[in-house]
Design a protein around this motif. Structure first.
Motif, mmCIF file in Angstrom:
data_model
loop_
_atom_site.group_PDB
_atom_site.id
_atom_site.type_symbol
_atom_site.label_atom_id
_atom_site.label_comp_id
_atom_site.label_asym_id
_atom_site.label_seq_id
_atom_site.Cartn_x
_atom_site.Cartn_y
_atom_site.Cartn_z
ATOM 1 N N ASP B 191 73.339 -78.037 86.835
ATOM 2 C CA ASP B 191 74.778 -78.014 86.590
ATOM 3 C C ASP B 191 75.513 -77.553 87.840
ATOM 4 O O ASP B 191 74.960 -76.805 88.644
ATOM 5 C CB ASP B 191 75.080 -77.033 85.453
ATOM 6 C CG ASP B 191 74.818 -77.654 84.110
ATOM 7 O OD1 ASP B 191 75.228 -78.797 83.916
ATOM 8 O OD2 ASP B 191 74.189 -76.995 83.273
ATOM 9 N N VAL B 192 76.780 -77.962 87.980
ATOM 10 C CA VAL B 192 77.518 -77.627 89.207
ATOM 11 C C VAL B 192 77.549 -76.152 89.523
ATOM 12 O O VAL B 192 77.426 -75.756 90.678
ATOM 13 C CB VAL B 192 78.981 -78.130 89.228
ATOM 14 C CG1 VAL B 192 79.060 -79.495 89.829
ATOM 15 C CG2 VAL B 192 79.625 -78.048 87.884
ATOM 16 N N SER B 193 77.736 -75.318 88.488
ATOM 17 C CA SER B 193 77.877 -73.888 88.760
ATOM 18 C C SER B 193 76.576 -73.322 89.322
ATOM 19 O O SER B 193 76.574 -72.380 90.098
ATOM 20 C CB SER B 193 78.293 -73.142 87.503
ATOM 21 O OG SER B 193 77.249 -73.132 86.572
ATOM 22 N N ILE B 194 75.444 -73.892 88.912
ATOM 23 C CA ILE B 194 74.135 -73.426 89.362
ATOM 24 C C ILE B 194 73.781 -74.083 90.698
ATOM 25 O O ILE B 194 73.173 -73.481 91.572
ATOM 26 C CB ILE B 194 73.051 -73.811 88.327
ATOM 27 C CG1 ILE B 194 73.486 -73.460 86.921
ATOM 28 C CG2 ILE B 194 71.721 -73.205 88.681
ATOM 29 C CD1 ILE B 194 73.507 -72.012 86.603
ATOM 30 N N GLN B 195 74.195 -75.332 90.831
ATOM 31 C CA GLN B 195 73.915 -76.098 92.045
ATOM 32 C C GLN B 195 74.406 -75.347 93.283
ATOM 33 O O GLN B 195 73.692 -75.216 94.281
ATOM 34 C CB GLN B 195 74.616 -77.453 91.934
ATOM 35 C CG GLN B 195 74.651 -78.276 93.187
ATOM 36 C CD GLN B 195 75.426 -79.577 92.956
ATOM 37 O OE1 GLN B 195 75.033 -80.395 92.145
ATOM 38 N NE2 GLN B 195 76.503 -79.766 93.662
ATOM 39 N N ALA B 196 75.634 -74.807 93.204
ATOM 40 C CA ALA B 196 76.200 -74.080 94.333
ATOM 41 C C ALA B 196 75.322 -72.880 94.678
ATOM 42 O O ALA B 196 75.101 -72.565 95.844
ATOM 43 C CB ALA B 196 77.618 -73.632 93.999
ATOM 44 N N ASP B 197 74.786 -72.218 93.652
ATOM 45 C CA ASP B 197 73.939 -71.045 93.841
ATOM 46 C C ASP B 197 72.668 -71.418 94.605
ATOM 47 O O ASP B 197 72.266 -70.745 95.549
ATOM 48 C CB ASP B 197 73.599 -70.469 92.458
ATOM 49 C CG ASP B 197 72.783 -69.210 92.547
ATOM 50 O OD1 ASP B 197 73.127 -68.361 93.376
ATOM 51 O OD2 ASP B 197 71.793 -69.090 91.805
ATOM 52 N N ASN B 200 73.393 -72.295 98.262
ATOM 53 C CA ASN B 200 73.597 -71.082 99.052
ATOM 54 C C ASN B 200 72.272 -70.387 99.348
ATOM 55 O O ASN B 200 72.060 -69.879 100.448
ATOM 56 C CB ASN B 200 74.542 -70.119 98.337
ATOM 57 C CG ASN B 200 75.975 -70.624 98.349
ATOM 58 O OD1 ASN B 200 76.321 -71.488 99.139
ATOM 59 N ND2 ASN B 200 76.801 -70.088 97.466
#
Lengths: 329, 328
Positions: B191-197, B200
């Motif tokens: 999911d997008v919110s996890i993808q960014a994590d 990083n």
């Protein structure tokens, strides 16, 4: 004015071995003719369950609350139970397109035969007429050699072509409402652009209502008129697409937008939403987002504020706890 | 070879294909005559649609696919490894130094092994550590770097969410202390919110452990954000390659332009600016002669329409290479 579809106070619960799971809680939505309602949210947010409820396609262990209403064309779908009634909605007034078209077509039956079969169920026509309607529909969605494709199997078509055939099949019964569940997620960007344009043209042409489910905010911005943002079974924010994407109020909506890599702004850091989506088995009380919320409002932190949407601008609804959080941060 | 870690020289990968046992054997040209140099410490992006040969190229560089012609050189500190000319001992050494992170964290982890055993397995298989204690230490060390808790190590993968599972996969890939990582669509299933994590985390680990990545993805916005050099593939060929900012700001090839315009913009007021590509990617069994993109090109020139221009990259700006058909 009455809406084409109105969902009121819908709860959906599943009874499982591990206990009763709340998949969707207190959802109210409406769709008008010729309008696209986008539902966004991460996996497990209850988007698909909501859509399936409209066709009563959820599995046998599902229970709906008694005061919930799903009014489609002035009839409450939730009270339908006879096969006759359900047939009217499933494939008749409502059609659905899915993410993975390979899994939606029967692999050993020709595409044409599948299209004709559903037309014969829903329309009072003979086989020849059904065939010509199907071939015309395949042509309409941009499939070259429609006569040839009519006699082929799903595996003989490429991914984009299969999704087009799926759309043709869903539209051939002239439904009033189209449920599109992640219809472009499995496609490459160039094919996705083709399919999005096709869906938009067709909505305009046939004046249907559409519920478009996706996790991709970019796709939402391209197709939807209104958006509902879902998290863990609840709608946390809803309103006109422009308003939600340009002026988001709820910390979850803001978080989603910040986590999205934007190709036009490469210097912006990617900020993930901290933590993980909680299991639906231990759904937080009060505000469902509080376990991951970056700036709790003190009352929301303990789960004492109930979820309730409040209209902040005309047509723009935000969960009451989220409004306070949004103001603090 | 100075500051390059990987040199890919004229690499082609073909697969044999036979539709059924009486039909003629054919060749699928999955990857054609690829030349890339991956600098030490770089985040090299490889983008393209499905069927463009990105994964095949990535696997070829890891020695997991046979290379039909050309060679791949891995420049290690003491010596160079030539992938097409390697004995078993060398291959073992190379495997310690080059690792792969998979796409689907649900399929990549064995449900019957604890997280500790999953992460420790490469150490045991490659006989890197000598005692259980040493293994445990390395596992704990890398788990902490990938932001996993010590108590997570005793659990089984089913107890974890997609993002946590991907962190376990990353820890397993990094435990042998590799220098080169191929990340094949490693955030596509998240999911997008996890993808960014996860993105990083990959960036942070890169500086901490001085890693070099080959990052394979179909998502241009993700690639634009994390990669410093990008190559765009289409039907087995690289059609454009260059520093990521330059390439995304100033795309030269019509395919890159079309790809960029196809990304749905999150601005609702910018609708339908996409350059719509007609049709779909042709079959790699019989790719069109000349420029492979000409069957879908929105503005083909007179020469390339007939397929008379051969594929070949030309340097249009320092470090920015474009296939000659579109460069002219």
């Amino acid at each position: 004015m009455s809406h084409l579809l109105e969902v009121k106070n819908l709860d959906v619960k599943f009874d499982t071995d591990e206990g009763r799971i709340t998949a969707v809680e207190n959802i109210s939505l409406s769709v008008d003719q010729g309008e696209v309602l986008g539902i966004v949210g991460e996996s497990g947010s209850g988007k698909s369950v909501t859509a399936k409820s409209i066709m009563k396609l959820n599995p046998g262990n599902t229970s709906y609350n008694e005061d919930a209403e799903i009014i489609l064309d002035n009839e409450n779908v939730l009270q339908f139970s006879s096969k006759q009634d359900l047939k009217k909605i499933r494939g008749g007034k409502v059609s659905m397109i899915f993410q993975e078209p390979m899994a939606s077509f029967a692999p050993a039956i020709k595409i044409g035969a599948q299209m004709v079969e559903q037309l014969l169920i829903h329309k009072n026509i003979n086989k020849e007429e059904a065939k010509s309607i199907s071939i015309n529909m395949l042509k309409r969605v941009g499939i070259a050699d429609a006569e040839k494709r009519f006699n082929q199997y799903a595996f003989e078509l490429s991914g984009g072509m299969r999704q087009r055939a799926m759309i043709a099949m869903a539209l051939s019964t002239m439904p009033k409402l189209l449920l599109a569940d992640e219809p472009t997620t499995a496609l490459d960007v160039t094919i996705q652009a083709q399919v999005i344009n096709l869906i938009k043209d067709i909505i305009k042409e046939y004046q249907m209502g559409v519920i478009f489910i996706t996790h991709d905010l970019g796709v939402i911005a391209q197709v939807a008129d209104h958006v509902a943002v879902m998290y863990l079974g609840s709608v946390v924010e809803k309103g006109p697409v422009n308003e939600i994407l340009k002026n988001p109020k709820h910390p979850y909506t803001k978080g989603l937008l910040q986590a999205l890599p934007d190709i036009n702004n490469l210097d912006a850091p990617l900020s993930p939403i901290p933590g993980n989506i909680p299991s639906p088995l231990d759904r937080p009380t009060g505000c469902v987002f509080r376990t991951r919320c970056p700036h709790h409002n003190p009352e929301g932190k303990d789960g004492k504020i109930e979820m309730k949407l409040i209209e902040v601008e005309p047509g723009h609804w935000v969960d009451q706890c989220g409004i306070k959080c949004g103001q603090n941060g | 070879m100075g500051d390059n870690l990987i040199s890919v020289n004229n690499v082609s990968v073909n697969f044999d294909y036979q539709e059924n046992f009486i039909s003629k054997k054919q060749k699928i040209h999955a990857v054609n005559n690829i030349n890339i140099k991956i600098k030490k410490g770089s985040f090299f992006g490889l983008v393209g649609e499905s069927g463009s040969g990105k994964t095949t190229l990535g696997r070829a560089i890891l020695g997991a696919n046979k290379i039909s012609s050309g060679n791949v050189i891995f420049h290690d500190e003491e010596r160079d490894y030539d992938l097409t000319d390697m004995n078993k001992q060398d291959l073992k050494e190379y495997r310690k130094k080059a690792q792969l992170i998979f796409q689907d964290p649900y399929a990549a982890l064995s449900p019957r092994m604890t997280v500790r055993d999953i992460i420790a397995e490469p150490l045991e298989v490659m006989r890197i550590t000598n005692s259980r204690q040493e293994t445990d230490e390395r596992v704990r060390d890398i788990a902490a770097k990938c932001r996993l808790n010590i108590e997570h190590l005793r659990r089984f993968p089913h107890a974890f969410s997609g993002g946590q599972r991907q962190r376990i996969s990353i820890a397993r890939a990094l435990v042998s202390n590799p220098k080169f990582i191929v990340a094949d669509e490693s955030v596509a299933a998240l999911d997008v919110s996890i993808q960014a994590d996860i993105l990083n985390l990959l960036k942070q680990l890169q500086t901490e452990l001085s890693l070099t990545y080959l990052f394979i993805s179909h998502d241009l916005s993700v690639v634009a954000h994390v990669c410093d050099v990008v190559a765009v593939m289409y039907l087995g060929h690289i059609v454009e390659m260059g520093p990521s900012r330059e390439l995304f700001k100033n795309p030269k090839h019509s395919y890159t332009k079309a790809l960029l315009s196809s990304i749905p913009s999150i601005d609702p007021e910018k609708r339908s600016e996409a350059i719509e590509l007609k049709g779909e990617i042709p079959s790699a069994l019989n790719p069109p002669p000349g420029c492979v993109f000409r069957t879908r090109c929105p503005n083909p020139g007179v020469d390339c329409k007939g397929g008379e221009i051969k594929m070949g990259l030309i340097e249009v700006e320092p470090g920015h290479w474009v296939d000659q058909c579109c460069a002219i």
